[in-house]
Design a protein around this motif. Structure first.
Motif, mmCIF file in Angstrom:
data_model
loop_
_atom_site.group_PDB
_atom_site.id
_atom_site.type_symbol
_atom_site.label_atom_id
_atom_site.label_comp_id
_atom_site.label_asym_id
_atom_site.label_seq_id
_atom_site.Cartn_x
_atom_site.Cartn_y
_atom_site.Cartn_z
ATOM 1 N N ASN A 68 57.206 -51.745 81.258
ATOM 2 C CA ASN A 68 57.957 -52.272 80.375
ATOM 3 C C ASN A 68 58.056 -51.882 78.925
ATOM 4 O O ASN A 68 58.965 -51.989 78.108
ATOM 5 N N ALA A 69 56.813 -51.348 78.569
ATOM 6 C CA ALA A 69 56.697 -50.986 77.172
ATOM 7 C C ALA A 69 56.195 -49.751 77.223
ATOM 8 O O ALA A 69 54.711 -49.332 77.341
ATOM 9 N N PRO A 70 56.830 -48.746 77.350
ATOM 10 C CA PRO A 70 56.490 -47.198 77.464
ATOM 11 C C PRO A 70 55.542 -46.789 76.176
ATOM 12 O O PRO A 70 54.959 -45.893 76.332
ATOM 13 N N PHE A 71 56.126 -47.349 75.036
ATOM 14 C CA PHE A 71 55.132 -46.957 73.897
ATOM 15 C C PHE A 71 53.876 -47.132 73.796
ATOM 16 O O PHE A 71 53.068 -46.619 73.267
ATOM 17 N N THR A 72 53.546 -48.495 74.584
ATOM 18 C CA THR A 72 52.123 -48.940 74.797
ATOM 19 C C THR A 72 51.329 -47.717 75.623
ATOM 20 O O THR A 72 49.948 -47.419 75.348
ATOM 21 N N GLN A 73 52.019 -47.425 76.560
ATOM 22 C CA GLN A 73 51.305 -46.366 77.727
ATOM 23 C C GLN A 73 51.278 -45.087 76.806
ATOM 24 O O GLN A 73 50.076 -44.364 77.035
ATOM 25 N N GLN A 74 52.124 -44.578 76.092
ATOM 26 C CA GLN A 74 51.997 -43.505 75.354
ATOM 27 C C GLN A 74 50.885 -43.521 74.481
ATOM 28 O O GLN A 74 50.198 -42.625 74.081
ATOM 29 N N SER A 75 50.847 -44.250 73.469
ATOM 30 C CA SER A 75 49.587 -44.690 72.737
ATOM 31 C C SER A 75 48.369 -44.733 73.260
ATOM 32 O O SER A 75 47.570 -44.336 72.604
ATOM 33 N N LEU A 76 48.462 -45.589 74.600
ATOM 34 C CA LEU A 76 47.069 -45.563 75.058
ATOM 35 C C LEU A 76 46.638 -44.202 75.519
ATOM 36 O O LEU A 76 45.231 -43.709 75.528
ATOM 37 N N THR A 77 47.603 -43.250 76.113
ATOM 38 C CA THR A 77 47.425 -42.088 76.500
ATOM 39 C C THR A 77 46.945 -41.077 75.367
ATOM 40 O O THR A 77 45.672 -40.328 75.503
ATOM 41 N N ALA A 78 47.564 -41.274 74.369
ATOM 42 C CA ALA A 78 47.252 -40.344 73.189
ATOM 43 C C ALA A 78 45.792 -40.646 72.602
ATOM 44 O O ALA A 78 44.791 -39.773 72.225
ATOM 45 N N MET A 79 45.536 -42.065 72.708
ATOM 46 C CA MET A 79 44.249 -42.329 72.306
ATOM 47 C C MET A 79 42.990 -41.998 72.963
ATOM 48 O O MET A 79 41.706 -41.524 72.577
ATOM 49 N N LEU A 80 43.333 -42.171 74.265
ATOM 50 C CA LEU A 80 42.140 -41.470 75.498
ATOM 51 C C LEU A 80 42.089 -40.242 75.104
ATOM 52 O O LEU A 80 40.815 -39.950 75.395
ATOM 53 N N GLU A 81 42.864 -39.333 74.989
ATOM 54 C CA GLU A 81 42.826 -38.014 74.754
ATOM 55 C C GLU A 81 42.262 -37.721 73.762
ATOM 56 O O GLU A 81 41.232 -36.643 73.612
ATOM 57 N N ARG A 82 42.401 -38.229 72.431
ATOM 58 C CA ARG A 82 41.448 -37.992 71.405
ATOM 59 C C ARG A 82 40.221 -38.254 71.526
ATOM 60 O O ARG A 82 39.173 -37.772 70.989
ATOM 61 N N LEU A 83 39.683 -39.185 72.517
ATOM 62 C CA LEU A 83 38.363 -39.493 72.732
ATOM 63 C C LEU A 83 37.754 -38.654 73.870
ATOM 64 O O LEU A 83 36.825 -39.118 74.642
ATOM 65 N N GLY A 84 38.555 -37.820 74.515
ATOM 66 C CA GLY A 84 37.989 -36.838 75.550
ATOM 67 C C GLY A 84 38.719 -37.282 77.118
ATOM 68 O O GLY A 84 37.794 -36.521 77.695
ATOM 69 N N VAL A 85 39.224 -38.243 77.129
ATOM 70 C CA VAL A 85 39.624 -38.687 78.469
ATOM 71 C C VAL A 85 41.092 -38.190 78.535
ATOM 72 O O VAL A 85 42.065 -38.470 78.006
ATOM 73 N N ASN A 86 41.289 -37.542 79.701
ATOM 74 C CA ASN A 86 42.659 -36.729 79.920
ATOM 75 C C ASN A 86 43.086 -37.913 81.303
ATOM 76 O O ASN A 86 42.649 -37.986 82.314
ATOM 77 N N THR A 87 44.315 -38.441 80.872
ATOM 78 C CA THR A 87 45.274 -39.331 81.681
ATOM 79 C C THR A 87 46.321 -38.827 81.857
ATOM 80 O O THR A 87 47.344 -39.763 82.433
ATOM 81 N N ARG A 88 46.659 -37.594 81.623
ATOM 82 C CA ARG A 88 48.018 -37.221 81.837
ATOM 83 C C ARG A 88 48.611 -37.225 83.445
ATOM 84 O O ARG A 88 47.804 -36.526 84.166
ATOM 85 N N GLY A 89 49.662 -37.746 83.441
ATOM 86 C CA GLY A 89 50.122 -37.471 84.835
ATOM 87 C C GLY A 89 49.547 -38.780 86.008
ATOM 88 O O GLY A 89 50.131 -38.821 86.868
ATOM 89 N N SER A 90 48.599 -39.435 85.335
ATOM 90 C CA SER A 90 47.949 -40.459 86.222
ATOM 91 C C SER A 90 48.972 -41.846 85.713
ATOM 92 O O SER A 90 49.425 -42.192 84.829
ATOM 93 N N GLN A 91 48.812 -42.751 86.718
ATOM 94 C CA GLN A 91 49.604 -43.973 86.585
ATOM 95 C C GLN A 91 48.534 -45.208 86.233
ATOM 96 O O GLN A 91 47.516 -45.275 86.787
ATOM 97 N N ILE A 92 48.731 -45.735 84.865
ATOM 98 C CA ILE A 92 47.741 -46.729 84.270
ATOM 99 C C ILE A 92 48.612 -47.968 84.762
ATOM 100 O O ILE A 92 49.561 -48.271 84.246
ATOM 101 N N LYS A 93 47.762 -48.950 85.190
ATOM 102 C CA LYS A 93 48.235 -50.506 85.342
ATOM 103 C C LYS A 93 47.336 -51.413 84.769
ATOM 104 O O LYS A 93 47.527 -52.651 85.003
ATOM 105 N N THR A 94 46.570 -51.130 83.586
ATOM 106 C CA THR A 94 45.853 -52.055 82.869
ATOM 107 C C THR A 94 46.809 -53.258 81.978
ATOM 108 O O THR A 94 48.087 -52.652 81.699
ATOM 109 N N ALA A 95 46.649 -54.288 82.041
ATOM 110 C CA ALA A 95 47.386 -55.259 81.421
ATOM 111 C C ALA A 95 46.348 -56.055 80.206
ATOM 112 O O ALA A 95 46.727 -56.853 79.519
#
Length: 379
Positions: A68-95
Motif C-alpha cells: 500500500n506504500a510503494p514509496f516505502t519499498q522504493q526507499s528501502l530498496t535504494a537504501m539497501l543498494e547503497r549499503l551493498g545489498v541488491n534487492t531489485r526484483g525480489s518481493q519484500i514483505k517486512t512490516a
C-alpha cells in the motif's frame, strides 16, 4: 580613581535615562507595561524551518504495508543498494519499516555541531512508531540546502493496543519526537553586529504601540534614532556610541517598558462558545431582551384491540401526540447605559441569565444595531 568615577557617572546617567523613559511611556505604573523584548521581534533574528524524508526501522510489525506504500519499498530498496545489498526484483514483505517526514526548527545563530529537537511523522499506513529508530536523514531548508542531519530513537506520546474484538488508541502513536536528534551541519550567515540600521517588528501591529516604542527608545538614547514607519515596523538607526556593538544596544533597549495599545475587539469562537473581549470595548445606550421558546412533541402510540370473540373488530395502533410549548418567563427588557465598561457589559449580560451561545447572538445583534464600539472577529 578618576576613571572609576567617570564610569560610575556614565552608569548613573544611563539608569536615570532608563527611569525617565519608563516614567514617560508608562505613567500609570509598570504593572500594565510590557518590555520591548516581549512585544517586538528583530528582523533577521528568527527560526528557520527544516524538513526531510527518512525511514524508521525496528518497528514491531506496526510499519507500512509495502504493497500500500510503494514509496516505502522504493526507499528501502535504494537504501539497501547503497549499503551493498541488491534487492531489485525480489518481493519484500517486512512490516518493520515506515516512511516518515522529519521536521525541525533551526534557531538563529545556531553554530555547527549544535543539537536540535526533531519531530517525526508517519507518511504511509504505519500504525505505531513506538520503539523505532530513525536512520540518517538530511534536513533541508527552503533553499534546498542541507542544514542538519537527524538520527535517533523515536519517542511517542501515545500508544495503541488491540485484540480480536477490541482495540485502544491513546494519543497519536504515529507522531513522535527525538530530543537532540539532529546535528547542525551548516550555519546561516547573519552579521548582526555589523548592521547600521535595525527593524523592530511588532507582534501585534498597532500605530500607538509603535509610536510608544520609538519614543521610549529615543528618550533612553537621547537622540531621534527610532522612527515608527508603520503599525508593524520601527526603524532604528544604530547611534555612533553603539557602532559595531549592536548586541549591547538591543540588550539595553529590550528592557524598556511600554504600554501596548490594541483596538477594541470581541473575539468569538462559535464552535466552542468562547467569547473574549478587550478592555476598551464600549457599548452605547441600547435596550436588550432575550427569551427562549421551546416546543416539544412526543409520541405515545397505543394499541386498540376489539372485544373478545368479536368477528368484526381489528387490532390497530392509535397514535397519541403530546405538544408542549415552554416559553421561558421572567425575561425582561434590560437597558444598557451608554459608554459602559467591559465589566459592566459582562455583568449586564450575566444579569439577563443568558448562556454563552445566546451571548454571541446578542453581541452580534448589538453590533448590527451600531451600539457596539468594537470590532467582532468570528473564529
Amino acid at each position: 580613581m578618576l576613571r572609576h568615577i567617570a564610569t560610575l557617572l556614565r552608569t548613573t546617567a544611563k539608569l536615570l535615562a532608563l527611569a525617565c523613559a519608563i516614567a514617560l511611556v508608562a505613567p500609570e505604573g509598570a504593572q500594565a507595561a510590557s518590555r520591548i523584548k516581549d512585544i517586538v521581534d528583530v528582523e533577521g533574528v528568527r527560526d528557520n524551518l527544516l524538513v526531510g524524508y527518512g525511514l524508521v526501522v525496528g518497528l514491531n510489525g506496526t510499519g507500512d504495508t509495502l504493497r500500500n506504500a510503494p514509496f516505502t519499498q522504493q526507499s528501502l530498496t535504494a537504501m539497501l543498494e547503497r549499503l551493498g545489498v541488491n534487492t531489485r526484483g525480489s518481493q519484500i514483505k517486512t512490516a518493520n519499516v515506515a516512511a516518515v517526514m522529519v521536521s525541525a526548527n533551526l534557531p538563529p545563530f545556531a553554530p555547527q555541531g549544535t543539537r536540535i529537537d526533531v519531530t517525526v511523522s508517519a507518511l504511509g499506513d504505519a500504525t505505531n512508531l513506538q520503539g523505532g529508530v530513525l536512520l540518517v536523514t538530511p534536513l533541508m531548508g527552503a533553499d534546498g540546502q542541507v542544514y542538519a542531519v537527524a538520527q535517533g530513537s523515536v519517542a511517542t506520546g501515545g500508544f495503541s493496543a488491540k485484540g480480536d474484538a477490541a482495540s485502544v488508541v491513546r494519543g497519536v502513536p504515529t507522531n513522535g519526537r527525538i530530543a537532540n536528534g539532529a546535528i547542525v551541519e551548516r550555519e546561516i550567515e547573519f552579521k548582526l553586529a555589523e548592521l547600521k540600521t535595525l527593524r523592530l517588528s511588532l507582534r501585534n501591529p498597532d500605530l500607538t504601540t509603535a509610536q510608544r516604542v520609538s519614543s521610549a527608545i529615543n528618550t533612553f538614547l537621547g537622540t531621534a534614532a527610532a522612527t515608527a514607519d508603520n503599525p508593524t515596523t520601527v526603524q532604528l538607526t544604530v547611534p555612533p556610541s553603539y557602532a559595531g556593538n549592536v548586541v549591547n544596544l538591543l540588550t539595553d533597549i529590550e528592557q524598556l517598558r511600554v504600554e501596548p495599545d490594541l483596538p477594541a475587539r470581541v473575539v468569538i469562537d462559535e464552535s466552542s462558545g468562547v467569547i473574549v473581549m478587550g478592555q476598551d470595548v464600549r457599548v452605547s445606550k441600547v435596550a436588550i431582551a432575550q427569551g427562549n421558546l421551546t416546543i416539544s412533541v412526543s409520541e405515545t402510540p397505543q394499541v386498540s384491540q376489539p372485544a373478545p370473540f368479536s368477528n368484526t373488530g381489528q387490532t390497530v395502533v392509535v397514535p397519541r401526540t403530546n405538544v408542549n410549548v415552554d416559553e421561558t418567563k421572567g425575561r425582561k427588557l434590560a437597558l444598557v447605559d451608554g459608554s459602559i465598561s467591559l465589566k459592566e457589559l459582562v455583568d449586564g449580560l450575566n444579569a439577563l441569565g443568558v448562556s454563552p451561545r445566546d451571548m454571541i447572538t446578542i453581541l452580534q445583534a448589538i453590533k448590527s444595531a451600531g451600539a457596539l464600539q468594537a470590532e467582532i472577529e468570528v473564529m
